[in-house]
Design a protein around this motif. Structure first.
Motif, PDB file in Angstrom:
ATOM      1  N   ASP A 292      20.098  31.437  -0.015  1.00  0.00           N
ATOM      2  CA  ASP A 292      18.634  31.994   0.277  1.00  0.00           C
ATOM      3  C   ASP A 292      17.602  30.707  -0.220  1.00  0.00           C
ATOM      4  O   ASP A 292      16.941  30.970  -0.976  1.00  0.00           O
ATOM      5  N   GLY A 293      17.819  29.661   0.656  1.00  0.00           N
ATOM      6  CA  GLY A 293      16.754  28.382   0.340  1.00  0.00           C
ATOM      7  C   GLY A 293      15.906  28.641   1.627  1.00  0.00           C
ATOM      8  O   GLY A 293      15.822  29.607   2.358  1.00  0.00           O
ATOM      9  N   GLY A 294      14.866  27.645   1.529  1.00  0.00           N
ATOM     10  CA  GLY A 294      13.968  27.557   2.715  1.00  0.00           C
ATOM     11  C   GLY A 294      12.623  28.083   2.622  1.00  0.00           C
ATOM     12  O   GLY A 294      12.132  28.624   3.327  1.00  0.00           O
ATOM     13  N   HIS A 295      12.354  28.567   1.442  1.00  0.00           N
ATOM     14  CA  HIS A 295      10.882  29.396   1.136  1.00  0.00           C
ATOM     15  C   HIS A 295      10.012  28.319   1.165  1.00  0.00           C
ATOM     16  O   HIS A 295       9.980  27.209   0.752  1.00  0.00           O
ATOM     17  N   ASP A 296       8.815  28.898   1.650  1.00  0.00           N
ATOM     18  CA  ASP A 296       7.526  27.928   2.022  1.00  0.00           C
ATOM     19  C   ASP A 296       6.651  28.100   0.953  1.00  0.00           C
ATOM     20  O   ASP A 296       5.772  27.122   0.725  1.00  0.00           O
ATOM     21  N   SER A 297       6.568  29.078  -0.059  1.00  0.00           N
ATOM     22  CA  SER A 297       5.728  29.113  -1.133  1.00  0.00           C
ATOM     23  C   SER A 297       6.433  29.303  -2.526  1.00  0.00           C
ATOM     24  O   SER A 297       7.509  29.648  -2.583  1.00  0.00           O
ATOM     25  N   TYR A 298       5.860  28.834  -3.522  1.00  0.00           N
ATOM     26  CA  TYR A 298       6.385  28.713  -4.742  1.00  0.00           C
ATOM     27  C   TYR A 298       6.573  30.072  -5.339  1.00  0.00           C
ATOM     28  O   TYR A 298       7.534  30.361  -5.834  1.00  0.00           O
ATOM     29  N   GLN A 299       5.445  31.196  -4.785  1.00  0.00           N
ATOM     30  CA  GLN A 299       5.665  32.422  -5.203  1.00  0.00           C
ATOM     31  C   GLN A 299       6.879  33.200  -4.891  1.00  0.00           C
ATOM     32  O   GLN A 299       7.587  33.753  -5.517  1.00  0.00           O
ATOM     33  N   SER A 300       7.017  32.942  -3.604  1.00  0.00           N
ATOM     34  CA  SER A 300       8.215  33.581  -2.849  1.00  0.00           C
ATOM     35  C   SER A 300       9.525  33.001  -3.510  1.00  0.00           C
ATOM     36  O   SER A 300      10.475  33.797  -3.748  1.00  0.00           O
ATOM     37  N   ALA A 301       9.630  31.974  -3.660  1.00  0.00           N
ATOM     38  CA  ALA A 301      10.749  31.087  -4.242  1.00  0.00           C
ATOM     39  C   ALA A 301      11.004  31.845  -5.794  1.00  0.00           C
ATOM     40  O   ALA A 301      11.982  32.164  -6.191  1.00  0.00           O
TER      41      ALA A 301
END
Length: 99
Positions: free
Chosen positions: A64-73
């Motif tokens: 589950d990688g590839g997050h664009d925002s810190y909050q999403s990650a």
């Protein structure tokens, strides 16, 4: 007058050359006064440096990688590891939990 090396340096603090106490997910020593996400799996805690790249890299373990925002990650991290907590490293293997 001559002095041997061992006499000259016998009082040197051997902790200065010791291996670091705690490493983060990058294999680097924890930085004092820096914030880390801690995933405690009851065997050995995992310390993830508090930035998007390192959190996202850890999420690759769950495909589950590839997050664009810190909050999403961070939300994804909580989803996979509900026991995760944010701490500040104080040095000498001491931490302060963020509220």
């Amino acid at each position: 007058m001559t002095t041997s090396y061992t006499q000259l340096y016998r009082h040197q603090d051997d902790a200065s050359t010791a291996a670091p106490e705690v490493l983060d997910t990058n294999g680097e020593p924890l930085l004092i006064n820096s914030r880390y996400w801690v995933v405690d799996d009851k065997e050995q805690p995992t310390y993830i440096y508090n930035d998007l790249i390192d959190v996202d890299n850890y999420l690759e373990n769950f495909k589950d990688g590839g997050h664009d925002s810190y909050q999403s990650a961070v939300l994804a991290l909580y989803g996979y590891c509900p026991e995760v907590r944010l701490v500040t490293y104080l040095g000498r293997n001491k931490f302060e939990e963020e509220k």
